[in-house]
Design a protein around this motif. Sequence first.
Motif, PDB file in Angstrom:
ATOM      1  N   ALA A  88      -5.234 -23.179  20.211  1.00  8.09           N
ATOM      2  CA  ALA A  88      -6.296 -23.316  19.215  1.00  8.09           C
ATOM      3  C   ALA A  88      -5.696 -23.412  17.809  1.00  8.09           C
ATOM      4  CB  ALA A  88      -7.264 -22.139  19.296  1.00  8.09           C
ATOM      5  N   HIS A  89      -4.694 -22.595  17.542  1.00  9.80           N
ATOM      6  CA  HIS A  89      -4.042 -22.634  16.225  1.00  9.80           C
ATOM      7  C   HIS A  89      -3.373 -23.992  15.987  1.00  9.80           C
ATOM      8  CE1 HIS A  89      -1.791 -21.466  12.695  1.00  9.80           C
ATOM      9  NE2 HIS A  89      -0.693 -21.904  13.281  1.00  9.80           N
ATOM     10  N   ASN A  90      -2.633 -24.484  16.970  1.00  9.25           N
ATOM     11  CA  ASN A  90      -1.943 -25.775  16.828  1.00  9.25           C
ATOM     12  C   ASN A  90      -2.939 -26.916  16.625  1.00  9.25           C
ATOM     13  OD1 ASN A  90       0.491 -24.462  17.115  1.00  9.25           O
ATOM     14  ND2 ASN A  90       0.776 -25.044  19.247  1.00  9.25           N
ATOM     15  N   ALA A  91      -4.036 -26.905  17.381  1.00  8.73           N
ATOM     16  CA  ALA A  91      -5.057 -27.941  17.221  1.00  8.73           C
ATOM     17  C   ALA A  91      -5.675 -27.862  15.828  1.00  8.73           C
ATOM     18  CB  ALA A  91      -6.132 -27.801  18.298  1.00  8.73           C
ATOM     19  N   GLN A  92      -5.887 -26.660  15.336  1.00 14.51           N
ATOM     20  CA  GLN A  92      -6.462 -26.479  14.003  1.00 14.51           C
ATOM     21  C   GLN A  92      -5.527 -27.029  12.930  1.00 14.51           C
ATOM     22  OE1 GLN A  92      -9.668 -24.846  13.308  1.00 14.51           O
ATOM     23  NE2 GLN A  92      -9.273 -26.062  11.487  1.00 14.51           N
ATOM     24  N   VAL A  93      -4.237 -26.785  13.080  1.00  9.49           N
ATOM     25  CA  VAL A  93      -3.255 -27.271  12.105  1.00  9.49           C
ATOM     26  C   VAL A  93      -3.253 -28.799  12.052  1.00  9.49           C
ATOM     27  CG1 VAL A  93      -0.775 -27.437  11.612  1.00  9.49           C
ATOM     28  CG2 VAL A  93      -1.787 -25.221  12.145  1.00  9.49           C
ATOM     29  N   VAL A  94      -3.187 -29.452  13.218  1.00  3.91           N
ATOM     30  CA  VAL A  94      -3.176 -30.923  13.255  1.00  3.91           C
ATOM     31  C   VAL A  94      -4.493 -31.474  12.712  1.00  3.91           C
ATOM     32  CG1 VAL A  94      -3.099 -32.947  14.779  1.00  3.91           C
ATOM     33  CG2 VAL A  94      -1.501 -31.052  15.128  1.00  3.91           C
ATOM     34  N   LYS A 122       7.603 -45.072   3.250  1.00  2.72           N
ATOM     35  CA  LYS A 122       6.705 -45.791   4.155  1.00  2.72           C
ATOM     36  C   LYS A 122       7.036 -45.519   5.629  1.00  2.72           C
ATOM     37  CE  LYS A 122       5.230 -50.572   4.799  1.00  2.72           C
ATOM     38  NZ  LYS A 122       5.427 -51.929   4.273  1.00  2.72           N
ATOM     39  N   ALA A 123       8.313 -45.581   5.992  1.00  3.79           N
ATOM     40  CA  ALA A 123       8.699 -45.376   7.393  1.00  3.79           C
ATOM     41  C   ALA A 123       8.310 -43.978   7.862  1.00  3.79           C
ATOM     42  CB  ALA A 123      10.197 -45.606   7.579  1.00  3.79           C
ATOM     43  N   ARG A 124       8.510 -42.974   7.024  1.00  7.92           N
ATOM     44  CA  ARG A 124       8.153 -41.598   7.390  1.00  7.92           C
ATOM     45  C   ARG A 124       6.647 -41.483   7.602  1.00  7.92           C
ATOM     46  NH1 ARG A 124       9.063 -36.363   7.890  1.00  7.92           N
ATOM     47  NH2 ARG A 124       8.056 -34.773   6.609  1.00  7.92           N
ATOM     48  N   LEU A 125       5.869 -42.079   6.713  1.00  6.60           N
ATOM     49  CA  LEU A 125       4.416 -41.990   6.832  1.00  6.60           C
ATOM     50  C   LEU A 125       3.889 -42.780   8.023  1.00  6.60           C
ATOM     51  CD1 LEU A 125       3.466 -42.149   3.068  1.00  6.60           C
ATOM     52  CD2 LEU A 125       3.194 -40.191   4.615  1.00  6.60           C
ATOM     53  N   GLN A 126       4.553 -43.876   8.357  1.00  6.58           N
ATOM     54  CA  GLN A 126       4.121 -44.620   9.538  1.00  6.58           C
ATOM     55  C   GLN A 126       4.446 -43.840  10.815  1.00  6.58           C
ATOM     56  OE1 GLN A 126       6.109 -48.320   8.443  1.00  6.58           O
ATOM     57  NE2 GLN A 126       4.098 -49.322   8.307  1.00  6.58           N
ATOM     58  N   ALA A 127       5.555 -43.115  10.818  1.00  7.34           N
ATOM     59  CA  ALA A 127       5.934 -42.318  11.987  1.00  7.34           C
ATOM     60  C   ALA A 127       5.148 -41.016  12.056  1.00  7.34           C
ATOM     61  CB  ALA A 127       7.428 -42.008  11.944  1.00  7.34           C
ATOM     62  N   PHE A 128       4.866 -40.422  10.902  1.00  6.73           N
ATOM     63  CA  PHE A 128       4.167 -39.137  10.830  1.00  6.73           C
ATOM     64  C   PHE A 128       3.161 -39.207   9.678  1.00  6.73           C
ATOM     65  CE2 PHE A 128       3.924 -34.577   9.637  1.00  6.73           C
ATOM     66  CZ  PHE A 128       3.472 -34.085  10.846  1.00  6.73           C
ATOM     67  N   PRO A 129       1.983 -39.783   9.929  1.00  7.17           N
ATOM     68  CA  PRO A 129       1.019 -40.033   8.857  1.00  7.17           C
ATOM     69  C   PRO A 129       0.503 -38.782   8.145  1.00  7.17           C
ATOM     70  CG  PRO A 129       0.318 -41.105  10.901  1.00  7.17           C
ATOM     71  CD  PRO A 129       1.532 -40.297  11.210  1.00  7.17           C
ATOM     72  N   ARG A 130       0.717 -37.607   8.740  1.00  6.08           N
ATOM     73  CA  ARG A 130       0.237 -36.363   8.128  1.00  6.08           C
ATOM     74  C   ARG A 130       1.262 -35.748   7.175  1.00  6.08           C
ATOM     75  NH1 ARG A 130      -0.567 -36.004  13.472  1.00  6.08           N
ATOM     76  NH2 ARG A 130       0.943 -34.336  13.723  1.00  6.08           N
TER      77      ARG A 130
END
Length: 144
Positions: A88-94, A122-130
């Motif tokens: 639940a905590h991990n889902a809340q964080v994402v 740009k590459a970082r945000l495309q790989a990890f948009p958060r």
Amino acid sequence: MAQQDGAVRDGRIAASLPVRDGDEPWTAQEVAEVIGSLQADVERTGRNLAAAQDSLADLMTEGSDGAGKDPVDVGSSQFERDQEMTLAHNAQVVYDQSRLALRMLDEGTYGTCESCGRPIGKARLQAFPRATMCVRCKQREERR
């Protein structure tokens, strides 16, 4: 018409995103892909969060006292509760990170490192948009 409005919005966002030296400017299609990914994360993690909270609520109503119960059953129940709390905590964080990223896109602050103020990349945000930090600042934070 809504699709056209979305394309105009994506183009406006693409033009406003910071770009690191050596990176190509964002395109409307790339922004649309990031937005789609974040929206899918919000939907998926919202469902996962609701399911984890329901499961956790069920486990909590079972009680935690061990009166008359086998010690192995009590330990197993506690383990299940701990596991559901972690899920639940991990889902809340994402969920929270994805919603924050969408809000930052709307506000025009997406893509800027919250620590140093430089473009995240740009590459970082495309790989990890958060992502809210550039690689250098994130590494520095993790070393602490």
